[in-house]
Design a protein around this motif. Structure first.
Motif, PDB file in Angstrom:
ATOM      1  N   UNK A 268      -3.379   7.013  -0.789  1.00  0.00           N
ATOM      2  CA  UNK A 268      -1.943   7.277  -0.750  1.00  0.00           C
ATOM      3  C   UNK A 268      -1.250   6.469   0.350  1.00  0.00           C
ATOM      4  N   UNK A 269      -1.840   6.391   1.518  1.00  0.00           N
ATOM      5  CA  UNK A 269      -1.222   5.634   2.611  1.00  0.00           C
ATOM      6  C   UNK A 269      -1.025   4.173   2.260  1.00  0.00           C
ATOM      7  N   UNK A 270      -1.956   3.602   1.531  1.00  0.00           N
ATOM      8  CA  UNK A 270      -1.835   2.206   1.146  1.00  0.00           C
ATOM      9  C   UNK A 270      -0.795   2.020   0.037  1.00  0.00           C
ATOM     10  N   UNK A 271      -0.577   3.070  -0.768  1.00  0.00           N
ATOM     11  CA  UNK A 271       0.489   3.010  -1.777  1.00  0.00           C
ATOM     12  C   UNK A 271       1.829   2.753  -1.101  1.00  0.00           C
TER      13      UNK A 271
ATOM     14  N   UNK B  52       2.375   1.117   1.648  1.00  0.00           N
ATOM     15  CA  UNK B  52       2.410  -0.309   1.993  1.00  0.00           C
ATOM     16  C   UNK B  52       2.712  -1.158   0.767  1.00  0.00           C
ATOM     17  N   UNK B  53       2.124  -0.780  -0.368  1.00  0.00           N
ATOM     18  CA  UNK B  53       2.347  -1.533  -1.599  1.00  0.00           C
ATOM     19  C   UNK B  53       3.809  -1.475  -2.024  1.00  0.00           C
ATOM     20  N   UNK B  54       4.420  -0.294  -1.927  1.00  0.00           N
ATOM     21  CA  UNK B  54       5.825  -0.176  -2.313  1.00  0.00           C
ATOM     22  C   UNK B  54       6.705  -1.051  -1.428  1.00  0.00           C
ATOM     23  N   UNK B  55       6.339  -1.192  -0.163  1.00  0.00           N
ATOM     24  CA  UNK B  55       7.101  -2.060   0.737  1.00  0.00           C
ATOM     25  C   UNK B  55       6.902  -3.531   0.383  1.00  0.00           C
ATOM     26  N   UNK B  56       5.740  -3.869  -0.166  1.00  0.00           N
ATOM     27  CA  UNK B  56       5.426  -5.271  -0.484  1.00  0.00           C
ATOM     28  C   UNK B  56       5.981  -5.711  -1.830  1.00  0.00           C
ATOM     29  N   UNK B  57       6.289  -4.756  -2.681  1.00  0.00           N
ATOM     30  CA  UNK B  57       6.695  -5.082  -4.044  1.00  0.00           C
ATOM     31  C   UNK B  57       8.215  -5.127  -4.132  1.00  0.00           C
TER      32      UNK B  57
ATOM     33  N   UNK C 135      -2.661  -9.183  -0.896  1.00  0.00           N
ATOM     34  CA  UNK C 135      -2.823  -9.244   0.557  1.00  0.00           C
ATOM     35  C   UNK C 135      -2.970  -7.853   1.154  1.00  0.00           C
ATOM     36  N   UNK C 136      -2.120  -6.929   0.728  1.00  0.00           N
ATOM     37  CA  UNK C 136      -2.201  -5.559   1.232  1.00  0.00           C
ATOM     38  C   UNK C 136      -3.530  -4.926   0.851  1.00  0.00           C
ATOM     39  N   UNK C 137      -3.962  -5.127  -0.398  1.00  0.00           N
ATOM     40  CA  UNK C 137      -5.178  -4.472  -0.883  1.00  0.00           C
ATOM     41  C   UNK C 137      -6.452  -5.078  -0.312  1.00  0.00           C
ATOM     42  N   UNK C 138      -6.442  -6.382  -0.033  1.00  0.00           N
ATOM     43  CA  UNK C 138      -7.659  -7.045   0.436  1.00  0.00           C
ATOM     44  C   UNK C 138      -7.693  -7.251   1.943  1.00  0.00           C
TER      45      UNK C 138
END
Length: 145
Positions: A39-42, A44-49, A87-90
């Motif tokens: 969930x925490x990384x989600x 970050x993903x929303x900020x990157x997309x 980038x966020x995921x890896x």
């Protein structure tokens, strides 16, 4: 009398099974294990997309005969977002990804992430929850009248 005997039967070791992990993807010269997104990384993903969700929905809802054209438009407009997501995921720098990773590798990784995280099921559950909320809102509005 020979000291060593020759045998017609060659000793062969059982071949080791080669196990290919479908969750390991090659990006450039590195390999990455695809995993569930916490969930925490989600967040970050929303900020990157930026435009990625709109573009994905456009490709998915396009008529089958036009889907290839939509896909190329998606790739052109969404490549920056895809690089940011990867980038966020890896944890790889976006500059490294742009310099070392081919588009087919990016899409293979992206597809594997969607599969491992059951994005299809997630979307269905969200759609179901939205429909349920609409039904309850409609029922509440009808009761108020």
């Amino acid at each position: 009398m020979p000291i060593f005997k020759r045998s017609d039967k060659a000793e062969t070791a059982a071949p080791e099974e080669i196990v290919i992990d479908p969750n390991v993807i090659k990006l450039g010269d590195r390999t990455v294990k695809v995993r569930k997104v916490p969930v925490g990384q989600w967040r970050e993903l929303f900020a990157a997309v930026n435009m990625l969700p709109e573009l994905i929905m456009g490709v998915m809802s396009a008529p089958a005969e036009n889907r290839a054209a939509y896909l190329f438009a998606f790739i052109e407009h969404a490549l920056n977002d895809v690089v940011q997501v990867v980038s966020v995921l890896t944890g790889f720098e976006p500059e490294w990804i742009e310099a070392n990773v081919a588009p087919d590798e990016l899409m293979a990784y992206f597809t594997a992430v969607a599969r491992v995280n059951n994005f299809g099921g997630l979307l269905k559950n969200v759609q179901g929850a939205l429909q349920l909320a609409n039904l309850q809102t409609g029922t509440a509005e009808a009761s108020a009248e």
